[in-house]
Enzyme design. Structure first.
Site, short mmCIF file in Angstrom:
data_model
loop_
_atom_site.label_atom_id
_atom_site.label_comp_id
_atom_site.label_asym_id
_atom_site.label_seq_id
_atom_site.Cartn_x
_atom_site.Cartn_y
_atom_site.Cartn_z
N GLU A 67 -3.04 9.01 8.41
CA GLU A 67 -1.58 8.87 8.56
C GLU A 67 -1.06 9.72 9.73
OE1 GLU A 67 0.90 7.06 6.88
OE2 GLU A 67 -0.54 5.94 5.68
N ASP B 194 0.87 -1.18 0.00
CA ASP B 194 0.00 0.00 0.00
C ASP B 194 0.91 1.23 0.00
OD1 ASP B 194 -2.38 1.60 0.33
OD2 ASP B 194 -1.91 1.81 2.45
N HIS C 79 -7.18 2.86 3.89
CA HIS C 79 -6.98 3.65 5.11
C HIS C 79 -8.29 3.85 5.88
CE1 HIS C 79 -3.11 4.77 3.33
NE2 HIS C 79 -2.79 5.40 4.43
#
Ligand code: DGL
Length: 273
Positions: free
Chosen positions: A154, A12, A188
């Site tokens: 993130e 990813d 995500h």
């Protein structure tokens, strides 16, 4: 053909693919995994197809040096933009996340109205719409790009008022359309599933393609007689993690996603592949 006890490669742009790796670990605990997160070059979602294809090719070459026996493209953007080409270029079996997600959503919707949230690239590619329409042309699919979700994830803002506010803005139009199924079309997004679920309400089913993807991998390994048959003790170092940057930060996050313990995450210079 590769050794049956070789690892499965999973990749990813960053930590998102860990939601798929986690599911693979759960469904096929006997398999070794080599994970690659392209943390130096994320996000993928706002980049061109040409760039994503170049990045994906490099990662496949890197995974090949690890002698993987199969590759899971645990990234919707790379599955949308690169999977078809990659499959033509290598004889290692590959699985993406989009087909399994489309199948699950088509089976789950009762009112025939499905929403897909994903990166700009995934939504612009229209790939979920094509796959779902091929299953049932009567289903109406509405896509919505949510470009700020990946940086929020993130940065670890999984439960945060900022994420709530942005999610409300993105999801409002899908609520108005009356969808009953929403595909988390970016690996995500399962990490902010509770935020998305809270805003969509409990009448909307959230589809996380990870489950079906892991099932597909399991079936593929079985069908090709490639399941790992090592004794469990030998498998103690069964998971290896590589990134293109910021290995320590990745390791911290990864340990909160995967409870199996990430001993190390190593940085590799992916531009060399
Ligand atoms: N997690 C990836 C996806 O499923 C990519 C996110 C990004 O880097 O933009 O699309």
């Amino acid at each position: 053909m590769r050794d049956r006890n070789a690892p499965v490669g999973v990749f990813d742009s960053g930590i998102g693919g860990l939601t798929v790796a986690r599911e693979i670990m759960r469904q096929t605990p006997g398999e070794r995994i080599v994970y690659f997160g392209d943390t130096a070059r994320l996000p993928y979602g706002s980049k061109s197809q040409e760039t994503i294809l170049r990045y994906s090719r490099q990662i496949v070459r890197f995974l090949n040096t690890q002698r993987v026996k199969a590759i899971v493209v645990a990234c919707n953007t790379a599955s949308a933009y690169a999977l078809d080409e990659l499959e033509k270029e290598t004889d290692i079996p590959m699985i993406g996340v989009i087909r399994p997600g489309a199948r699950t959503a088509a089976a789950s919707s009762a009112n025939g109205r499905i929403g897909v949230i994903g990166t700009e690239g995934t939504i612009a590619s229209g790939i979920y719409t094509r796959y779902i329409e091929a299953i049932d042309p009567k289903i109406k699919i509405t896509g919505k790009a949510c470009p700020l979700f990946v940086p929020l994830v993130e940065e670890g803002l999984w439960q945060d008022p900022v994420t709530d506010e942005i999610a409300r803005r993105y999801l409002g139009e899908l609520i108005d359309i009356g969808i009953d199924t929403l595909i988390l079309g970016c690996t995500h997004y399962p990490l902010i599933r509770s935020t998305v679920g809270k805003i969509m309400g409990d009448k909307v089913t959230l589809v996380n393609p990870a489950y079906e993807t892991a099932r597909e991998l399991k079936a593929l390994l079985k069908e090709r007689d490639m399941e790992n048959d090592e004794k469990p003790g030998i498998l103690d170092d069964r998971y290896r993690f590589y990134v293109s940057d910021a290995a320590e930060k990745f390791k911290r996050f990864a340990n909160s996603i995967i409870k199996y313990g990430i001993l190390s995450a190593r940085a590799v210079n992916i531009e060399e592949y």
